[in-house]
Design a protein around this motif. Structure first.
Motif, PDB file in Angstrom:
ATOM      1  N   HIS A  18       0.851  -1.187   0.000  1.00 35.88           N
ATOM      2  CA  HIS A  18       0.000   0.000   0.000  1.00 35.88           C
ATOM      3  C   HIS A  18       0.886   1.236   0.000  1.00 35.88           C
ATOM      4  O   HIS A  18       1.644   1.453   0.930  1.00 35.88           O
ATOM      5  CB  HIS A  18      -0.909   0.003   1.228  1.00 35.88           C
ATOM      6  CG  HIS A  18      -2.017   1.012   1.148  1.00 35.88           C
ATOM      7  ND1 HIS A  18      -2.976   1.136   2.130  1.00 35.88           N
ATOM      8  CD2 HIS A  18      -2.319   1.957   0.206  1.00 35.88           C
ATOM      9  CE1 HIS A  18      -3.823   2.099   1.805  1.00 35.88           C
ATOM     10  NE2 HIS A  18      -3.437   2.623   0.648  1.00 35.88           N
ATOM     11  N   HIS A  23      -3.618   0.493  -3.332  1.00 38.24           N
ATOM     12  CA  HIS A  23      -3.715  -0.468  -2.227  1.00 38.24           C
ATOM     13  C   HIS A  23      -4.252  -1.822  -2.659  1.00 38.24           C
ATOM     14  O   HIS A  23      -4.533  -2.671  -1.817  1.00 38.24           O
ATOM     15  CB  HIS A  23      -4.592   0.109  -1.117  1.00 38.24           C
ATOM     16  CG  HIS A  23      -6.048   0.227  -1.496  1.00 38.24           C
ATOM     17  ND1 HIS A  23      -6.488   1.024  -2.521  1.00 38.24           N
ATOM     18  CD2 HIS A  23      -7.159  -0.358  -0.969  1.00 38.24           C
ATOM     19  CE1 HIS A  23      -7.797   0.944  -2.616  1.00 38.24           C
ATOM     20  NE2 HIS A  23      -8.234   0.101  -1.703  1.00 38.24           N
ATOM     21  N   LEU A  62      -7.542   3.875   6.186  1.00 37.61           N
ATOM     22  CA  LEU A  62      -6.747   2.792   6.767  1.00 37.61           C
ATOM     23  C   LEU A  62      -7.562   2.033   7.800  1.00 37.61           C
ATOM     24  O   LEU A  62      -8.408   2.612   8.482  1.00 37.61           O
ATOM     25  CB  LEU A  62      -5.475   3.361   7.414  1.00 37.61           C
ATOM     26  CG  LEU A  62      -4.523   4.096   6.466  1.00 37.61           C
ATOM     27  CD1 LEU A  62      -3.341   4.677   7.241  1.00 37.61           C
ATOM     28  CD2 LEU A  62      -4.037   3.196   5.349  1.00 37.61           C
ATOM     29  N   PRO A  63      -7.322   0.735   7.951  1.00 38.46           N
ATOM     30  CA  PRO A  63      -8.101  -0.064   8.904  1.00 38.46           C
ATOM     31  C   PRO A  63      -7.766   0.291  10.345  1.00 38.46           C
ATOM     32  O   PRO A  63      -6.644   0.700  10.664  1.00 38.46           O
ATOM     33  CB  PRO A  63      -7.673  -1.501   8.580  1.00 38.46           C
ATOM     34  CG  PRO A  63      -6.293  -1.363   8.019  1.00 38.46           C
ATOM     35  CD  PRO A  63      -6.304  -0.076   7.245  1.00 38.46           C
ATOM     36  N   ARG A  78      -1.322   1.304  11.273  1.00 38.84           N
ATOM     37  CA  ARG A  78      -2.533   1.157  10.460  1.00 38.84           C
ATOM     38  C   ARG A  78      -2.166   0.957   8.992  1.00 38.84           C
ATOM     39  O   ARG A  78      -2.787   0.150   8.294  1.00 38.84           O
ATOM     40  CB  ARG A  78      -3.445   2.382  10.626  1.00 38.84           C
ATOM     41  CG  ARG A  78      -4.115   2.457  11.989  1.00 38.84           C
ATOM     42  CD  ARG A  78      -5.146   3.563  12.024  1.00 38.84           C
ATOM     43  NE  ARG A  78      -5.808   3.632  13.319  1.00 38.84           N
ATOM     44  CZ  ARG A  78      -7.013   4.135  13.530  1.00 38.84           C
ATOM     45  NH1 ARG A  78      -7.708   4.618  12.493  1.00 38.84           N
ATOM     46  NH2 ARG A  78      -7.548   4.169  14.731  1.00 38.84           N
ATOM     47  N   SER A  82      -2.895  -2.401   6.709  1.00 35.82           N
ATOM     48  CA  SER A  82      -3.593  -2.393   5.414  1.00 35.82           C
ATOM     49  C   SER A  82      -2.883  -3.261   4.387  1.00 35.82           C
ATOM     50  O   SER A  82      -3.523  -3.849   3.511  1.00 35.82           O
ATOM     51  CB  SER A  82      -3.716  -0.946   4.901  1.00 35.82           C
ATOM     52  OG  SER A  82      -2.462  -0.428   4.489  1.00 35.82           O
TER      53      SER A  82
END
Length: 401
Positions: A18, A23, A62-63, A78, A82
């Motif tokens: 990413h 991504h 972002l997660p 984060r 990802s």
């Protein structure tokens, strides 16, 4: 150069990536194919001077980290997550197959959670208190590797390497040693670095930043662009059973010329040594290399010395380009970023990334990629050179046993 003992390939069993390129695998490959990245953007908020520069920014959401790992919550982790989520199934399969103590984590980084530290210090100056969610350990260089190990419940060797811009190249050397020694059966390797004001202002103080898109190997090159990226791979001694086109780390080479704290050796002696070592390790000749992803920072000294070193080892026939105009220089994550680019080129038979060099400098002695070219079954060599003369060359290729 040929040896009697065949080399042991280290297989790339999966890859997560990413950066400003995108991504998803399709997005990354599309950006590489079109030769343009729309996430390389102008920024005028990161430099104390108010000067404008160009950065490679990750724009996608972002997660969030799992609640039980909130102490590791930072933009750097984060971003790492990802990329890791893209290969999570295969990492967990390796843990189930070999055991959690037979899997290692080795991460390269140079910024870690510094951007979160900058936010925290802004708040303490304004309010007299740090944010409740902030802890200094988020800035520690080992924070990302520790987070990854805890996220996957990995109990094998776990540590970080920080050698500036070669950090996430050296992790491949470490992983190869861990696998060949028999200490582990799989290694999660890679790097993650995020944009922060400290790094941008540091390079600006060195007069190394460009205020335009960087121009590697151009007569008018005037400095680097900084980017952010997370790139990770799962490495092992066997390809996945389902992989009909195994890609492997074929050779590694390193050197430390220690010429100057921030300037490379002007003749590229350390760079040359690293490339020669990688060829020997892979048991390949210069003719076996179909493309070199140069360190190519677009600074006058780096591009000049790298050109000289490549010309001495490979002559002027091997196609060369720098992909930093697509991602920015992603610092400690640069080697892993460019390893991921090599993986995608090999996996999808992409055309080589072109160098949009409008005015090739007279001190550049190499052949730049300026038209549509393919590897034609050859290997890729990727260079990363760091402050202090810490040099890394990695060779990747399709494995045909």
């Amino acid at each position: 150069m040929k040896q009697s003992i065949p080399p042991i390939p280290i297989f790339i069993q999966d890859c997560g990536f990413h950066s400003a390129l995108g991504h998803t695998s399709d997005g990354v490959r599309q950006s590489l194919s079109q030769g343009y990245c729309n996430h390389m953007e102008r920024d005028h908020g990161l430099l104390n001077s108010g000067k404008e520069t160009v950065v490679g920014r990750v724009k996608e959401a972002l997660p969030e980290l799992p609640a039980e790992l909130s102490r590791y919550d930072s933009r750097n982790n984060r971003l790492a997550l990802s990329a890791l989520q893209q290969m999570e199934d295969n990492v967990r399969a390796a843990i189930n197959r070999y055991g959690s103590d037979r899997v290692a984590v080795v991460v390269g980084t140079s910024t870690s959670g510094i951007s979160d530290g900058e936010v925290a210090y802004t708040e303490i100056l304004a309010t007299g208190q740090f944010p409740t969610e902030y802890h200094y350990t988020k800035q520690e260089l080992g924070n990302c590797s520790d987070f990854i190990a805890r996220y996957f419940a990995i109990k094998g060797p776990c540590y970080a390497i920080s050698t500036a811009c070669s950090s996430s190249g050296r992790v491949f050397i470490t992983a190869k040693r861990l696998l060949k020694s028999g200490l582990v059966d799989a290694v999660v390797v890679g790097g993650a670095d995020t944009l922060c004001a400290l790094t941008l202002n540091g390079f600006n103080s060195l007069e190394a930043l460009s205020n335009t898109l960087c121009r590697p190997f151009d007569a008018d090159r005037d400095g680097i662009n900084i980017g952010e990226s997370a790139a990770f791979m799962l490495l092992g001694l066997q390809p996945l059973d389902t992989d009909n086109k195994p890609i492997a780390l074929l050779g590694v080479g390193d050197s430390s010329d220690a010429h100057h704290i921030s300037a490379p050796h002007p003749e590229g002696r350390g760079a040359e040594e690293a490339m020669q070592k990688a060829l020997v390790d892979a048991q390949l000749s210069p003719e076996d290399i179909g493309y070199i992803n140069a360190h190519g920072t677009a600074t006058p000294l780096n591009d000049s010395m790298e050109s000289k070193a490549i010309a001495r080892v490979f002559g002027s026939n091997v196609p060369v380009s720098s992909t930093k105009p697509f991602t920015g220089h992603t610092l400690g994550a640069a080697s892993a970023t460019e390893a991921a680019i090599a993986y995608h080129i090999l996996k999808s038979d992409l055309s080589l990334p072109k160098q949009s060099c409008k005015n090739k400098a007279p001190d550049i002695e190499i052949s730049l990629v300026e038209t549509d070219l393919k590897l034609n079954g050859k290997a890729i060599l990727s260079n990363s050179f760091a402050f202090g003369g810490n040099n890394i060359s990695l060779i990747f290729g399709e494995w045909n046993d």
